[in-house]
Design a protein around this motif. Sequence first.
Motif, PDB file in Angstrom:
ATOM      1  N   ALA A   1     -41.898 -21.368  17.111  1.00 35.04           N
ATOM      2  CA  ALA A   1     -42.846 -21.360  18.225  1.00 35.04           C
ATOM      3  C   ALA A   1     -42.706 -20.079  19.032  1.00 35.04           C
ATOM      4  CB  ALA A   1     -42.616 -22.573  19.110  1.00 35.04           C
ATOM      5  N   PHE A   2     -41.445 -19.629  19.221  1.00 29.62           N
ATOM      6  CA  PHE A   2     -41.221 -18.397  19.982  1.00 29.62           C
ATOM      7  C   PHE A   2     -41.858 -17.200  19.315  1.00 29.62           C
ATOM      8  CE2 PHE A   2     -37.751 -20.681  22.114  1.00 29.62           C
ATOM      9  CZ  PHE A   2     -38.055 -20.309  23.405  1.00 29.62           C
ATOM     10  N   LEU A   3     -41.880 -17.223  17.984  1.00 34.38           N
ATOM     11  CA  LEU A   3     -42.397 -16.088  17.232  1.00 34.38           C
ATOM     12  C   LEU A   3     -43.825 -15.752  17.661  1.00 34.38           C
ATOM     13  CD1 LEU A   3     -41.705 -14.207  14.879  1.00 34.38           C
ATOM     14  CD2 LEU A   3     -42.776 -15.828  13.359  1.00 34.38           C
ATOM     15  N   VAL A   4     -44.642 -16.776  17.877  1.00 32.54           N
ATOM     16  CA  VAL A   4     -46.017 -16.531  18.288  1.00 32.54           C
ATOM     17  C   VAL A   4     -46.138 -16.529  19.805  1.00 32.54           C
ATOM     18  CG1 VAL A   4     -48.367 -17.387  18.143  1.00 32.54           C
ATOM     19  CG2 VAL A   4     -46.906 -17.479  16.163  1.00 32.54           C
ATOM     20  N   MET A   5     -45.268 -17.325  20.456  1.00 34.43           N
ATOM     21  CA  MET A   5     -45.389 -17.474  21.903  1.00 34.43           C
ATOM     22  C   MET A   5     -45.045 -16.185  22.644  1.00 34.43           C
ATOM     23  SD  MET A   5     -43.330 -20.003  24.337  1.00 34.43           S
ATOM     24  CE  MET A   5     -42.159 -18.746  24.692  1.00 34.43           C
ATOM     25  N   LEU A   6     -43.994 -15.479  22.175  1.00 32.00           N
ATOM     26  CA  LEU A   6     -43.555 -14.280  22.897  1.00 32.00           C
ATOM     27  C   LEU A   6     -44.647 -13.221  22.999  1.00 32.00           C
ATOM     28  CD1 LEU A   6     -39.861 -13.880  21.784  1.00 32.00           C
ATOM     29  CD2 LEU A   6     -40.695 -14.129  24.098  1.00 32.00           C
ATOM     30  N   PRO A   7     -45.256 -12.808  21.862  1.00 32.46           N
ATOM     31  CA  PRO A   7     -46.320 -11.815  22.008  1.00 32.46           C
ATOM     32  C   PRO A   7     -47.524 -12.339  22.780  1.00 32.46           C
ATOM     33  CG  PRO A   7     -46.026 -12.389  19.696  1.00 32.46           C
ATOM     34  CD  PRO A   7     -44.926 -13.019  20.444  1.00 32.46           C
ATOM     35  N   LEU A   8     -47.833 -13.641  22.650  1.00 34.42           N
ATOM     36  CA  LEU A   8     -48.970 -14.181  23.408  1.00 34.42           C
ATOM     37  C   LEU A   8     -48.678 -14.145  24.902  1.00 34.42           C
ATOM     38  CD1 LEU A   8     -50.471 -17.307  21.654  1.00 34.42           C
ATOM     39  CD2 LEU A   8     -51.548 -15.136  22.124  1.00 34.42           C
ATOM     40  N   LEU A   9     -47.441 -14.519  25.250  1.00 31.13           N
ATOM     41  CA  LEU A   9     -47.035 -14.479  26.656  1.00 31.13           C
ATOM     42  C   LEU A   9     -47.131 -13.046  27.164  1.00 31.13           C
ATOM     43  CD1 LEU A   9     -45.841 -16.338  28.828  1.00 31.13           C
ATOM     44  CD2 LEU A   9     -43.593 -15.573  28.119  1.00 31.13           C
ATOM     45  N   GLY A  10     -46.670 -12.106  26.317  1.00 33.29           N
ATOM     46  CA  GLY A  10     -46.761 -10.698  26.677  1.00 33.29           C
ATOM     47  C   GLY A  10     -48.191 -10.291  26.955  1.00 33.29           C
ATOM     48  N   ALA A  11     -49.104 -10.752  26.091  1.00 36.08           N
ATOM     49  CA  ALA A  11     -50.505 -10.382  26.245  1.00 36.08           C
ATOM     50  C   ALA A  11     -51.060 -10.884  27.565  1.00 36.08           C
ATOM     51  CB  ALA A  11     -51.321 -10.940  25.080  1.00 36.08           C
ATOM     52  N   PHE A  12     -50.714 -12.127  27.940  1.00 36.32           N
ATOM     53  CA  PHE A  12     -51.335 -12.685  29.138  1.00 36.32           C
ATOM     54  C   PHE A  12     -50.592 -12.333  30.418  1.00 36.32           C
ATOM     55  CE2 PHE A  12     -53.120 -15.343  25.758  1.00 36.32           C
ATOM     56  CZ  PHE A  12     -54.439 -15.011  25.972  1.00 36.32           C
TER      57      PHE A  12
END
Lengths: 520, 125
Positions: free
Chosen positions: A9-20
């Motif tokens: 989950a972190f694998l996708v969550m980290l860059p998404l969090l970064g984006a937002f």
Amino acid sequence: MNIRDHLPAFLVMLPLLGAFLTPAVGSLGKVIRNGFYILFSFLTLLTSLSIGCAVFWGNPMVYVMGGDSFALTLPSGMSYPVRILFEIDAFGALFAICIAIASFAGALFSIAYMDKFSGWKKYLALYFMLTAGALGMCATGDLFNFFVFVEISSIASFGLVAFWRDKPEAIEASFKYMLVSQIAAMLLLIGIGSLYGKYNSVTMAALSSMMRDGYLERVVIALIFCVLAFKCGAFPMHTWMPDAYAEAPTGVTCLLVTVSQASFYGLIRVCYSIFPRIATGGVVGWVLIVIGCMSMFFGVMMAVVQHEIKRLMGYHSISQVGYMLLALGVGLVALGDQKDMIDYGYTAMKGGLFHAANYSIYKALLFLCAGSLYYATGTRNLDKMGGLARNMPWTTGMFVIAAAAISGLPPFNGFVSKWMIYESSFAIHPILPAIAMVTSVLTLASFAKVFQAAFLGPAKADFVAVREAPGFMLAGMAVLTVATLLLTLFPSWFTSNIFEKAAVALADNAAYVRAVMGGI
Amino acid sequence: MTDSIVSALDTLGNSAYVVVALLILMALYTMLTQKNLIKICVSIAILGSSVNMFLVLLGYRDGGEIPIYFLQGENQAMVLPTPQCLTLTAIVIALATTALMLSLIILLHKHYGTLDIDEIRRLRG
């Protein structure tokens, strides 16, 4: 709660969090923004590496979103999964690591490269979205989610290709890419919908366990195959690739390479894991081989005549993708026959996956070198450059390493993976390694041309004052150079510990299904 | 009135899929023959809608109710909820791409002063 279980989950969550988070963090000043950019890219890299450690020396990871428990793939006695799930095996982890490395290197490079431009917040947000989309494609265990991640990465890349919107060429490249890739995406959705209509599931493992041979399945595999071959830039559908690669900001091109790798991952996953009963042993493998040979040969032929450095490298990407398609096609022809697999099938798959990792690393490095040249000289035209080796020693050194690796000169990593491909494709037909070797020679020829035109020769009057690229750009390139050198120095360790495990995971469809479906 | 439409649809069977196929062909035809960028953008939107229609049709059941437990009433048959979720996601994606495509068209028009593909190619040289 064990954090290791939640890594997918972190694998996708980290860059998404970064984006937002970008719009908020972007206004806090330059130092904080740059730190945030590097920190999130680095955390993503760490996550992918730890997933790699867990998967290469353990079992495939499964993660269920929104369930009572993250590992419960079949809730309340259901016979097939109903929730969104991630499934990462050794094959997926390999690609995720390549993407994360390129993303980190591109981030370091962009900090200096984009420094003098405005629009940082948009750039950062789209960059993280692109990373999230590509990583999601490698992590997901669900065909519809695969489509969603394809679209996330596509939309982000449309925006980034057209980032310099005052250049009409950039807008055109983006529009062209968008037009064809939207048609492709809709065809992909039709294919996924048809599978859902027949099998009542979009989970890859469940589909794989239920899949039978039939007309509908054949049509669907043809649709999905065409779409993903287009997205990874295989020969007859390659025209968007050089344009998009040349016009995107260089830090992004380095990431776009790995996004096309993620599409390649999808293509191979669909052939090997979802449709093994249809794809094995026959037509599909040969189609992959033929497309691979054509991409290799025509890609390099078009590259040789280019005068613009990034377009030249864009055409080389087509030819490099050809090698991987050839290798995995050979593996697919051998798959299902135990003797053929041991004779040459595993070697082909190992070679193909090794080449995929090599390609995404040295190709990203080459694009960064091209970007560094453009940054220093302000031109991408090879005819105008010359004598830059004196002024830019570091860029020259790293370019030489990457060019030697892509041309398959021993002892570089490109040689090892290409050798495995020659050796195994010879077992199918002797013409295949011949085409591959001719391609390799032409690759060497065109990179010798680039090296000669840009770095050697007398210093040109315009470029006397040219200085070496700034530290962050060199740091980004150094990350990839170190990765290339590691693969060069320890090929046997990487082959037996990483690529062999990935090849076995890919060939062993039953293990992929078992990780989600339990003991069925 | 609606009853007669429903019964007409029942007798036609899979005809809704024929409509989907026609829409897809229409979109592809438009894309290949039209020279105006806006029309090409419209054809992409039609393609997206026809695929969405296809997804919704996959979950359709004769006489099915909305797939929400406390709203379905007497009728126990429900249409499948999954394709509807898929469609919602696909609609959002199509919206994003159409908006982005239109904004690129605006930029192209600013640069070249025309929306004709051939003209743009000629101006580019």
